[in-house]
Motif scaffolding. Structure first.
Motif, mmCIF file in Angstrom:
data_model
loop_
_atom_site.group_PDB
_atom_site.id
_atom_site.type_symbol
_atom_site.label_atom_id
_atom_site.label_comp_id
_atom_site.label_asym_id
_atom_site.label_seq_id
_atom_site.Cartn_x
_atom_site.Cartn_y
_atom_site.Cartn_z
ATOM 1 N N ILE A 1003 3.460 62.510 -43.802
ATOM 2 C CA ILE A 1003 3.494 61.125 -43.305
ATOM 3 C C ILE A 1003 4.547 60.306 -44.034
ATOM 4 N N LEU A 1004 4.465 60.297 -45.352
ATOM 5 C CA LEU A 1004 5.374 59.430 -46.113
ATOM 6 C C LEU A 1004 6.801 59.965 -46.118
ATOM 7 N N LEU A 1005 6.992 61.202 -46.620
ATOM 8 C CA LEU A 1005 8.342 61.723 -46.779
ATOM 9 C C LEU A 1005 9.015 62.025 -45.443
ATOM 10 N N ILE A 1006 8.281 62.571 -44.502
ATOM 11 C CA ILE A 1006 8.889 62.871 -43.201
ATOM 12 C C ILE A 1006 9.306 61.588 -42.494
ATOM 13 N N ASN A 1007 8.460 60.567 -42.562
ATOM 14 C CA ASN A 1007 8.841 59.288 -41.947
ATOM 15 C C ASN A 1007 9.980 58.621 -42.698
ATOM 16 N N LEU A 1008 10.030 58.843 -44.004
ATOM 17 C CA LEU A 1008 11.181 58.350 -44.755
ATOM 18 C C LEU A 1008 12.467 59.004 -44.276
ATOM 19 N N LEU A 1009 12.410 60.318 -44.068
ATOM 20 C CA LEU A 1009 13.590 61.024 -43.568
ATOM 21 C C LEU A 1009 13.980 60.527 -42.179
ATOM 22 N N ILE A 1010 13.007 60.309 -41.324
ATOM 23 C CA ILE A 1010 13.306 59.794 -39.981
ATOM 24 C C ILE A 1010 13.925 58.415 -40.057
ATOM 25 N N ALA A 1011 13.416 57.577 -40.961
ATOM 26 C CA ALA A 1011 13.982 56.235 -41.123
ATOM 27 C C ALA A 1011 15.413 56.302 -41.638
ATOM 28 N N MET A 1012 15.686 57.203 -42.571
ATOM 29 C CA MET A 1012 17.052 57.377 -43.074
ATOM 30 C C MET A 1012 17.976 57.859 -41.966
ATOM 31 N N PHE A 1013 17.490 58.793 -41.156
ATOM 32 C CA PHE A 1013 18.301 59.270 -40.038
ATOM 33 C C PHE A 1013 18.577 58.140 -39.038
ATOM 34 N N SER A 1014 17.576 57.331 -38.776
ATOM 35 C CA SER A 1014 17.750 56.228 -37.821
ATOM 36 C C SER A 1014 18.753 55.215 -38.341
ATOM 37 N N HIS A 1015 18.659 54.923 -39.641
ATOM 38 C CA HIS A 1015 19.615 53.974 -40.227
ATOM 39 C C HIS A 1015 21.031 54.521 -40.169
ATOM 40 N N THR A 1016 21.190 55.799 -40.518
ATOM 41 C CA THR A 1016 22.522 56.414 -40.473
ATOM 42 C C THR A 1016 23.062 56.441 -39.051
ATOM 43 N N PHE A 1017 22.218 56.783 -38.101
ATOM 44 C CA PHE A 1017 22.662 56.851 -36.710
ATOM 45 C C PHE A 1017 23.111 55.478 -36.206
ATOM 46 N N SER A 1018 22.300 54.450 -36.468
ATOM 47 C CA SER A 1018 22.654 53.104 -35.990
ATOM 48 C C SER A 1018 23.905 52.583 -36.690
ATOM 49 N N LYS A 1019 24.045 52.919 -37.987
ATOM 50 C CA LYS A 1019 25.211 52.450 -38.738
ATOM 51 C C LYS A 1019 26.494 53.093 -38.240
ATOM 52 N N VAL A 1020 26.446 54.411 -38.017
ATOM 53 C CA VAL A 1020 27.649 55.121 -37.564
ATOM 54 C C VAL A 1020 27.910 54.849 -36.091
ATOM 55 N N GLN A 1021 26.827 54.694 -35.309
ATOM 56 C CA GLN A 1021 26.998 54.484 -33.875
ATOM 57 C C GLN A 1021 27.728 53.187 -33.593
ATOM 58 N N GLU A 1022 27.514 52.168 -34.449
ATOM 59 C CA GLU A 1022 28.206 50.887 -34.258
ATOM 60 C C GLU A 1022 29.712 51.053 -34.404
ATOM 61 N N ASN A 1023 30.115 51.923 -35.327
ATOM 62 C CA ASN A 1023 31.539 52.133 -35.578
ATOM 63 C C ASN A 1023 31.972 53.536 -35.174
ATOM 64 N N SER A 1024 31.248 54.125 -34.221
ATOM 65 C CA SER A 1024 31.545 55.507 -33.840
ATOM 66 C C SER A 1024 32.951 55.649 -33.292
ATOM 67 N N ASP A 1025 33.407 54.647 -32.547
ATOM 68 C CA ASP A 1025 34.751 54.719 -31.978
ATOM 69 C C ASP A 1025 35.809 54.721 -33.080
ATOM 70 N N ILE A 1026 35.571 53.898 -34.120
ATOM 71 C CA ILE A 1026 36.524 53.832 -35.229
ATOM 72 C C ILE A 1026 36.547 55.156 -35.982
ATOM 73 N N TYR A 1027 35.349 55.701 -36.266
ATOM 74 C CA TYR A 1027 35.272 56.975 -36.985
ATOM 75 C C TYR A 1027 35.939 58.086 -36.181
ATOM 76 N N TRP A 1028 35.673 58.121 -34.893
ATOM 77 C CA TRP A 1028 36.223 59.210 -34.081
ATOM 78 C C TRP A 1028 37.741 59.141 -33.992
ATOM 79 N N LYS A 1029 38.274 57.954 -33.824
ATOM 80 C CA LYS A 1029 39.728 57.818 -33.712
ATOM 81 C C LYS A 1029 40.424 58.233 -34.999
ATOM 82 N N TYR A 1030 39.782 57.952 -36.127
ATOM 83 C CA TYR A 1030 40.374 58.401 -37.391
ATOM 84 C C TYR A 1030 40.322 59.922 -37.507
#
Length: 1183
Positions: A1003-1030
């Motif tokens: 419950i705790l650690l698995i949900n922590l991992l899911i939350a970290m994945f969600s944060h990383t996904f939303s953070k990179v997805q916002e600038n995905s075009d910039i990352y990809w072009k580089y």
């Protein structure tokens, strides 16, 4: 830390004074000494030593008191107030002022002043007039805040000291929390006058001392809590004032000989001004003492006491020298001797009248007090305008400079501005740098190489740039160049600017060049090698020897002007992380896009070396700002001209050592810049080579499998060769360019090839073709690899390997050859190669392949080799991820997966800690003894890990469900191989721990991992075009530099490249897709066009900024201030008009009375009637 340091040296250096001789005070009937202390406070030794009391009639501090180590110093906290602490020190009146000044500025970290205003007079219970309070509140304190001044007063809660303290408190309350400028008020009071001074006594120092101030609105001799520090001067007296006057005058005189600016690097000495408000007769002696050291005074006329006496004295010396005004000031009728003493002081002051300025409250308002101070300080100088400018620069008052000095009335010369310009550069005052530049300062004449070296020698000791420069200087000196550095230090003191830097390090252009090379890497060629007469490709060891020998000479290069002054100053400002200064210099440079990217690279490299977190964040913020500026300016260029903007990206810059915008952006990791549409458009052209960028992929695949299609219209090609280079040339220039290409000038050799050969070359050297061919061949390589592993993996020799396996080995050998070529084609090979993650992947795969190949050849290690080869196939397959990074949809997802892998490592760390904690505890509770390490490790790590996925064997945990028939607790049997029995005593605790373990992990650690994945996904997805072009740029550069043929045929391309570059010395045509050299005329045209686009961008930005709410509020506030000022002037004029009307009415009535008296007298014969004003009746007395 600092407290222990102060405890160690202050009592040794700073003394106090104690009265050691009792001299009877005749007015106290023998109860008091003339020092003010009662008789019982004197020691017995002092009493026995006073046999001369009948002879000694006057107590003297120097003769009748002795010095002892001070017992009152440290921090001071006022009870009932804020947590802010002041500093205090009890010191002897004979203390040297240099020791005190060092304590203030170094140990107490009080900023060096740009001005010192010493307020004298107004002590005791004298009530200050309202306009005097306004001058102190609105004039003095605000001027001190804007000029960075110190205010010196008595520091007690009475008179002027209390008024200044309240004004400082009001200023701090009204100032913004983001304001960097503060008002520093210092109190210099006699120790014997301070109320509750016994609370400050502590021989070891107080950190802090609790000081209680009486809660009363009346004036008292308590210390004021609004002051920064207190110097409590001890002359051995108690309850007597005036003992601090001599020390205060000596401190003011010492400060007046110190230089302003950082580390005293300013162009002027610190101005000191004494301000007289009211005062008694003792103020005359105090004033005469300061005037003898040429310290100017500002006297407030109308404040009363000695101030009014001085004003009358300067207006009419003969009428005011008899003494009555001073008698009123002293509050008593002076004796004959006192009158003579006052007359002598008055005459001495009158002789120094040029240093005294009268402040008229009616003529000058408190709002212009800082301007008044400026005029007072320069009125007696030979060149007042130049000194006034230096003071304005020192105070950082660009508004005064604009309104008073640069209003068109003064014709400034270059020699008048250069010293102030240097002061503005050294002390980070960009507004003055801009002002001087706009008013005619010639930067080309100003910035010589010698001045540039002096500027680098002035960098802050705490900066990363200084540490890097010092490291390179030490390296040069260790190689035999210490004498040259000393000679360089002497040469730096040739002009006024270098005089201020004589105590600093002596960095040369060689150290600057080495530091820039370390930061920028091989993107740029070495800076400043031409004036040092060094070759660009010279080795470091030879360069050190040649530079040391060169610097021992006269070094004429220091007199030469820098060819690119704005760029040199821009790099100097960026290295010191000076935001506003660097921004202004960037606005002045020509190559704005490349300069902004260069600043981004420098700042990001320095931020990695910076230890201070705040400074590191500011560097990263400034780097992001310059990256954004480069992006916005290039977008403006792309909107103006697509072709010229392409040329701008790949043109080599002579200012930045042959670097291009694309190379600098890649080195600076400027992802935002690569997201620009113009950059991507150029990359698309480079990606497709000479083919049209709108060619469909399926047509490209058909042409790869059926090459004759490239000679038809099935695949479209661009017609003109110059479209590849994006040169903005005319038709005639295009013809000349195609005809006059030759290798000695750095251009590739053009030979007219048949259509079949040229079209074949155009198709197969295109990066997109190279990419897809390599992808197809890599899939074939993986298929062959899998076939060998699964089907055709023969035993060791002599039975194997099979022919397919030999083909696989040869294929892998060609991959090794390609990696070697890539390694040697890079600058700073090892560092650059290892930094790439996929290069590490390739290196790992090839090393595993070699190890597996060696192992499978021997019978003993055959299975090991096969296992390693199986793992190696996994690594080779993962390499496909990088290949698909070119895809617009898959590229960002690959980046997200890479970021998530880092998150997994953090998750695994927490999981491993919890797994170890539970596993060991569970094993200890279940089994009392088990000697088998393999089974112990399985139960500690393997089984708890399986519990996470629901594989929970209850028979191995719950005693109630366990089979007790096959286990034993006998140690001997356990060693014989029997299974140990579970412990039944703590079995309930095992079940509880299992529940807690599953709760935390699932419950705790698995949900922590899911939350970290969600944060990383939303953070990179916002600038995905910039990352990809580089990432797309990186991939295009990689396949652009690859040979045309894929492995295993790549050996033919390697052989062709070797013959072409090493034997025939022919550069590749691919080199000119990312770097292009233009003639100086074309470069000037290009940079002029770029500068025009930058000006358009800055104009648009200024327009947007002016329309913002903040700027509108500022303009509205300025207009309101002007209206209020005009209304105040109107009220003042109205008051003056009323006074004038009353005086005019009085004069009219007097004249009427005189006319009437004369008309009724017979003494004067009237020959004609008096004149009559139109509209008025004839006076009755006339008739």
């Amino acid at each position: 830390g600092i407290f222990s340091l102060l405890q160690s040296w202050i009592p040794k250096m700073i003394k106090k004074r104690v009265c050691t001789t009792f001299v009877e005070d005749s007015f106290s009937n023998g109860a008091l000494c003339q020092c003010g202390a009662p008789q019982e406070m004197h020691t017995r030794v002092a009493m026995e030593d006073c046999f001369g009391t009948a002879i000694v009639n006057q107590w003297d501090s120097a003769q009748h008191s002795s010095e002892y180590p001070t017992d009152a110093f440290g921090a001071l906290q006022f009870a009932g107030t804020s947590k802010r602490q002041s500093r205090f020190l009890r010191l002897s009146c004979d203390t040297q002022p240099d020791v005190v000044y060092k304590l203030l500025t170094t140990d107490w970290a009080i900023p060096r002043p740009n001005l010192v205003v010493s307020v004298a007079g107004g002590e005791g219970k004298m009530k200050l007039k309202s306009w005097v309070r306004d001058v102190l509140r609105q004039g003095l304190v605000r001027a001190a805040q804007s000029t960075g001044a110190w205010i010196l007063t008595g520091g007690l809660r009475e008179g002027v000291g209390r008024c200044v303290g309240e004004a400082v408190k009001d200023h701090k309350a009204a100032a913004s929390s983001f304001s960097c400028s503060t008002v520093i008020a210092l109190g210099i009071a006699p120790w014997g006058m301070v109320q509750n001074r016994e609370q400050l006594v502590n021989p070891k120092g107080s950190f802090p001392a609790k000081y209680y101030v009486p809660n009363t609105s009346r004036d008292s001799h308590s210390l004021d809590g609004n002051y920064e520090a207190f110097l409590l001067v001890d002359d051995g007296t108690v309850g007597r004032s005036g003992g601090e006057a001599a020390f205060r005058a000596s401190l003011e005189d010492f400060i007046s000989h110190q230089r302003t600016g950082i580390w005293g690097s300013g162009s002027i000495e610190i101005p000191v001004l004494c301000m007289l408000i009211a005062g008694n007769a003792n103020m005359l002696k105090r004033m005469d003492l300061s005037l003898r050291t040429s310290i100017p005074w500002l006297v407030l006329e109308g404040s009363g006491g000695a101030a009014d006496f001085i004003c009358d004295l300067l207006e009419d010396f003969s009428s005011s020298s008899s003494g009555p005004p001073c008698a009123e000031a002293a509050g008593q009728v002076p004796s004959h001797d006192l009158q003579e003493h006052i007359r002598d002081l008055a005459f001495s002051i009158y002789q120094k009248r040029d240093l005294v300025t009268i402040y008229h409250e009616e003529q000058e308002g408190p709002d212009d007090f800082d301007t008044v101070l400026l005029r007072v300080l320069v009125r007696d100088l030979a060149s007042p305008h130049t000194e006034e400018l230096k003071l304005a620069v020192t105070w950082n008052r660009v508004d005064i400079a604009k309104s008073e000095l640069f209003n068109g009335d003064i014709q400034w010369k270059y020699d008048d501005l250069k010293d102030s310009f240097t002061d503005a550069l050294l002390n980070d005052k960009p507004q003055f740098v801009r002002l001087f530049t706009e008013n005619g300062l010639n930067i080309i004449n100003y910035l010589t190489y010698g001045r540039l070296e002096a500027l680098y020698s002035s960098v802050s000791d705490n900066s990363v740039a200084c540490a890097l420069l010092q490291r390179r200087l030490n390296e040069r000196q260790e190689s035999g160049g210490s004498a040259s550095s000393l000679q360089m230090a002497r040469s730096l003191t040739a002009e006024g600017m270098e005089d201020a830097l004589s105590g600093c390090r002596a960095f040369t252009l060689y150290e600057v060049s080495r530091v820039l090379s370390d930061i920028l890497g091989d993107v740029c060629q070495p800076f400043y090698y031409d004036p040092l007469e060094l070759d660009k490709d010279i080795s470091t060891r030879r360069a050190l020897k040649k530079v040391n020998k060169f610097l021992k000479g006269r070094c004429k290069y220091r007199e030469e002007s820098c060819p690119s002054p704005w760029a040199a100053l821009f790099i100097w400002a960026v290295l010191q992380n000076r935001r506003e200064m660097a921004t202004f210099f960037w606005e002045m440079v020509k190559e704005s896009v490349l300069s902004a990217l260069g600043a981004c690279k420098i700042l990001r490299e320095l931020s990695r070396l910076e230890e201070d977190t705040e400074t590191e964040c500011s560097m990263e913020e400034l780097a992001s700002k310059f990256e954004s500026l480069a992006h916005d300016v290039y977008r403006k260029c792309y909107e103006s001209s697509e072709c010229r903007s392409f040329t701008l990206l790949i043109t080599k810059s002579t200012v930045w050592g042959g670097a291009t915008c694309l190379q600098m952006a890649s080195a600076a990791d400027a992802r935002l810049f690569f997201s620009n549409d113009g950059v991507q458009s150029l990359l698309s052209q480079i990606w497709w080579g000479d083919m049209e960028s709108n060619t469909q992929i399926w047509k490209l695949f058909l042409a790869i499998f059926f090459p004759p299609l490239i000679y038809s219209t099935f695949v479209s090609f661009r017609v003109t060769i110059l479209s590849t280079y994006c040169l903005p040339l005319s038709e005639q220039e295009e013809i000349e360019y195609n005809v006059l290409r030759s290798s000695p000038n750095g251009l590739f050799v053009s030979r007219k090839c048949p259509f079949l050969v040229s079209r074949w070359r155009q198709f197969w050297i295109a990066p997109v073709t190279v990419f897809f061919v390599n992808v197809l061949m890599y899939f074939l390589f993986l298929f062959l690899f899998a076939f060998v592993l699964l089907v055709d993996f023969k035993p060791p020799p002599p039975f194997g390997p099979a022919p397919t396996e030999l083909v696989l080995y040869f294929w892998a050998f060609t991959l090794v050859c390609e990696e070697i070529r890539k390694f040697f084609s890079m600058s700073r090979r090892m560092k650059t190669y290892i930094q790439d993650v996929w290069n590490k992947c390739d290196l790992t795969a090839l090393l595993l392949f070699v190890i597996a190949l060696v192992c499978r050849m021997f019978e003993e290690s055959y299975q090991v080799g096969r296992a390693i080869l199986s793992l190696d196939f996994l690594v080779f397959t993962l390499r496909l991820i990088h290949i698909f990074a070119i895809h617009k949809q898959m590229g960002p997802k690959i980046i997200i997966v890479g970021k998530m892998v880092k998150d997994v490592f953090f998750f695994l760390f927490f999981l491993a800690v919890w797994l170890l904690a539970y596993g060991v505890t569970n094993q200890a509770l279940l089994y009392s003894y088990d000697h088998r390490p393999y089974w112990v490790l399985r139960r500690i790590f393997y089984r708890p890990y399986l519990y996470i996925f629901g594989q929970i064997p209850l028979n191995d945990i719950d005693v109630a469900k366990a089979d007790a028939g096959n286990c034993t607790n006998n140690v001997t049997l356990i060693h014989a191989g029997y299974e140990p029995c579970m412990n039944m005593y703590t079995n309930w605790l095992v079940i509880v721990l299992l529940v807690v373990y599953l709760l935390v992990t699932n419950i705790l650690l698995i949900n922590l991992l899911i939350a970290m994945f969600s944060h990383t996904f939303s953070k990179v997805q916002e600038n995905s075009d910039i990352y990809w072009k580089y990432q797309r740029y990186k991939l295009i550069v990689e396949y652009h530099s690859r040979p045309s043929l894929p492995p295993p045929f790549i050996l033919l391309s390697h052989l062709h490249l070797f013959i072409k570059k090493k034997i025939r010395k022919i550069p590749s045509i691919k080199d000119y897709r990312f770097a292009l050299e233009l003639s100086s005329r074309k470069v000037n045209r290009l940079t002029t066009w770029e500068a025009i686009q930058k000006e358009c961008f800055l104009t648009a930005q200024n327009r947007i900024q002016r329309q913002s709410d903040t700027e509108r509020l500022k303009r509205t506030s300025s207009k309101v201030d002007n209206v209020l000022k005009q209304m105040a002037e109107i009220r003042d004029n109205d008051r003056r008009l009323k006074v004038l009307e009353s005086e005019l009415a009085y004069c009219t009535s007097v004249l009427s009375w005189m006319v009437e008296a004369v008309s009724q007298s017979n003494a004067v014969q009237v020959t004609r009637p008096p004149p009559v004003l139109k509209g008025t009746a004839v006076p009755s007395y006339v008739s």
